[in-house]
Design an enzyme around this catalytic site. Structure first.
Site, PDB file in Angstrom:
ATOM      1  N   SER A  97     -10.107  -0.399   6.988  1.00 21.15           N
ATOM      2  CA  SER A  97      -9.481  -0.230   5.667  1.00 21.15           C
ATOM      3  C   SER A  97      -8.804  -1.471   5.098  1.00 21.15           C
ATOM      4  O   SER A  97      -8.355  -1.454   3.956  1.00 21.15           O
ATOM      5  CB  SER A  97      -8.473   0.917   5.712  1.00 21.15           C
ATOM      6  OG  SER A  97      -9.138   2.138   5.784  1.00 21.15           O
ATOM      7  N   LYS A 129       0.856  -1.189   0.000  1.00 25.12           N
ATOM      8  CA  LYS A 129       0.000   0.000   0.000  1.00 25.12           C
ATOM      9  C   LYS A 129       0.889   1.235   0.000  1.00 25.12           C
ATOM     10  O   LYS A 129       1.924   1.257   0.687  1.00 25.12           O
ATOM     11  CB  LYS A 129      -0.890  -0.041   1.255  1.00 25.12           C
ATOM     12  CG  LYS A 129      -1.904   1.093   1.354  1.00 25.12           C
ATOM     13  CD  LYS A 129      -2.796   0.911   2.572  1.00 25.12           C
ATOM     14  CE  LYS A 129      -3.811   2.038   2.701  1.00 25.12           C
ATOM     15  NZ  LYS A 129      -4.733   1.835   3.829  1.00 25.12           N
ATOM     16  N   SER A 143      -9.674   2.157   2.894  1.00 25.19           N
ATOM     17  CA  SER A 143      -8.741   2.895   2.064  1.00 25.19           C
ATOM     18  C   SER A 143      -7.752   1.995   1.305  1.00 25.19           C
ATOM     19  O   SER A 143      -7.120   2.442   0.353  1.00 25.19           O
ATOM     20  CB  SER A 143      -7.970   3.885   2.940  1.00 25.19           C
ATOM     21  OG  SER A 143      -7.184   3.188   3.898  1.00 25.19           O
TER      22      SER A 143
END
EC number: 6.3.5.7
Length: 492
Positions: free
Chosen positions: A178, A79, A154
């Site tokens: 997330s 990420k 997210s």
């Protein structure tokens, strides 16, 4: 082999150790898939082919020399919130569009030490604030199951990359769901560990008392392999806990589902906005666990109504403090031709931060302001303690707690949900972060539009092994985790 992307982490590790294929071949296979398929999915922000192939060659040398780890040579995606030395780290924000970290986050350092190969950095909501991955300054990522839908957020880029078979597994972070919500939207397994289990050093901060890193993959077994690498104490993170780390892979069959007591909170299944298909799939998965020998026990979680207001005071308050460092002076975006210092601050922040981040900074600054600090922030911290006690009381009677991971399946990109509606969609995930508990999402079927549905299991502190084991056994008796989106079936 044209179908290397269909192999599990265990199968990839066995194939590499038996020299059925090399790490270079495997890495090239994924890079080809990214080049062909990712223009439609848009999961990657930065692809690092030169570094990936260098790391793959080093992995092949280690495999030949006999000094490899269990995962040497397997690729993964990070990420874009994890600092990566020499590679751009943007956190999905224009504010950090030019930021190249001088060091690696501890999670990245550990994956490198284990011989894993970094394919690149994947998209996310700006500064991890959002549930759709639409707030990223580079644009929205698509859900591989339906390209006009969001992958969740997210960690939407992580979920989309794994679901489209553009990485065998990926790292994510979870501040209020997330990891679990995008895993649910994309039909994956995703684990949010106990707060303090995985180092936060080098993760760009959103809300420091809530953020936690974890694995996203197709199965509990795949997640266990990555947890074995990233879990553990880190002196560089003051919130990291000195506690022995389990061997998550070895423990996959150690929790007996027979006799397991699963708590079913009656408040969770009566939430307004819970989609009928989601409710049905989750109930079917619980029936399956019951057939496997688990006992379903109805419980009360009386603080459920307080989750959203409490979270959306504490998280923005911490964010407004954490994001005050981005001022256009030391690093990050800087406005052009500022008239004076105040103009530099105002314009750099107004131009560098997107609307959702600005909204949360404003909420947080308001909650922390002198006149409202006691009424909002201090009160929210007291309620947070009550939420934690609510869970601990429940765990006196049950082993794990079941819930949907999200009240709906993935929404369409651009669906005009107002912010409050979006915040209410976090109802099932945020309390876990407020309490610091571990939780896992497992895919349990599809809605009428063939969009994935997820079951969330919440455990007591440090019960990651137990959660992975329960989901692993469920996955040995079902095949939802093996289902692939049509785009993942394409060959590069």
């Amino acid at each position: 082999m044209t179908d290397l992307h269909r192999l599990s982490i265990r199968e990839l590790a066995e194939g590499l150790s038996q020299a059925k294929f090399s790490s270079r071949e495997l890495t090239e296979h994924y890079l080809k898939r990214i080049a062909k398929i990712d223009p439609q999915v848009k999961s990657y922000v930065t692809v690092t082919p030169e570094q990936a192939l260098r790391e793959a060659d080093a992995a092949d040398a280690a495999l030949k020399a006999g000094n490899a780890t269990a995962l040497t040579g397997i690729p993964l995606a990070h990420k874009d919130i994890f600092c990566t030395k020499g590679i751009k780290t943007t956190a999905g924000s224009k504010m950090l569009d030019n930021f190249i970290s001088p060091y690696d986050a501890t999670v990245v350092e550990k994956t490198k030490a284990a011989g894993l190969v970094t394919l690149g950095k994947v998209n996310m909501d700006e500064f991890a604030m959002g549930s759709t991955s639409e707030s990223s300054y580079v644009g929205a990522t698509s859900n591989p199951w339906a390209l006009d839908h969001v992958p969740g957020g997210s960690s939407g880029g992580s979920a989309a990359a794994v679901a489209a078979d553009l990485a065998p597994f990926a790292t994510g972070t979870d501040t209020g769901g997330s990891i679990r919500q995008p895993a649910s939207f994309c039909g994956l397994t995703g684990l949010k560990p106990t707060y303090g289990r995985v180092s936060r050093f080098g993760i760009i901060a959103y809300a420091s008392s809530l953020d936690q890193a974890g694995p996203m993959a197709r199965s509990a077994e795949d997640c266990a392999y990555l947890m074995n690498v990233i879990a553990g104490h880190d002196a560089k993170d003051s919130t990291s806990v000195k506690k022995e780390v389990d061997d998550y892979v070895a423990n996959l069959n150690n929790t007996s589902v027979k006799g397991l007591r699963i708590g079913i909170p009656k408040q969770y299944f009566n939430v307004a906005g819970l989609d009928a298909d989601v409710k049905a799939r989750v109930e079917e998965s619980l029936k399956k666990l019951e057939e496997m020998g688990a006992a379903l026990v109805e419980i009360d979680l009386n603080m459920t109504e307080a989750y959203v207001p409490t979270y959306y005071l504490i998280a923005p308050a911490e964010a407004s403090s954490n994001l005050s460092r981005y001022d256009g002076v030391r690093y990050g975006y800087r406005c052009e031709n500022p008239a004076d210092l105040m103009d530099l601050y105002k314009r750099s922040r107004s131009e560098g931060f997107g609307p959702e981040v600005q909204r949360r900074i404003l909420i947080g600054t308001y909650a922390l302001s002198a006149g409202y600090y006691d009424a909002y922030y201090v009160k929210a911290q007291k309620v947070r303690r009550l939420i934690q006690q609510d869970f601990l009381k429940a765990f006196e009677n049950v082993d794990v707690i079941a819930a949907p991971a999200a009240p709906t399946t993935a929404y369409k990109i651009g669906a005009s949900l107002d912010p409050v509606e979006m915040y209410l969609g976090d109802i099932y995930t945020i309390a876990v972060n407020l309490a610091g508990l571990p939780a896992i999402n497992a895919p349990v079927g599809f809605d009428k539009d063939n969009l994935p549905v997820g079951l969330q299991l919440i455990g007591n502190y440090w019960s990651e092994s137990q959660l992975l084991s329960i989901v692993h056994q469920y996955q040995q008796n079902t095949d939802w985790h093996t289902k692939r989106a049509a785009i993942a079936e394409e060959n590069a």
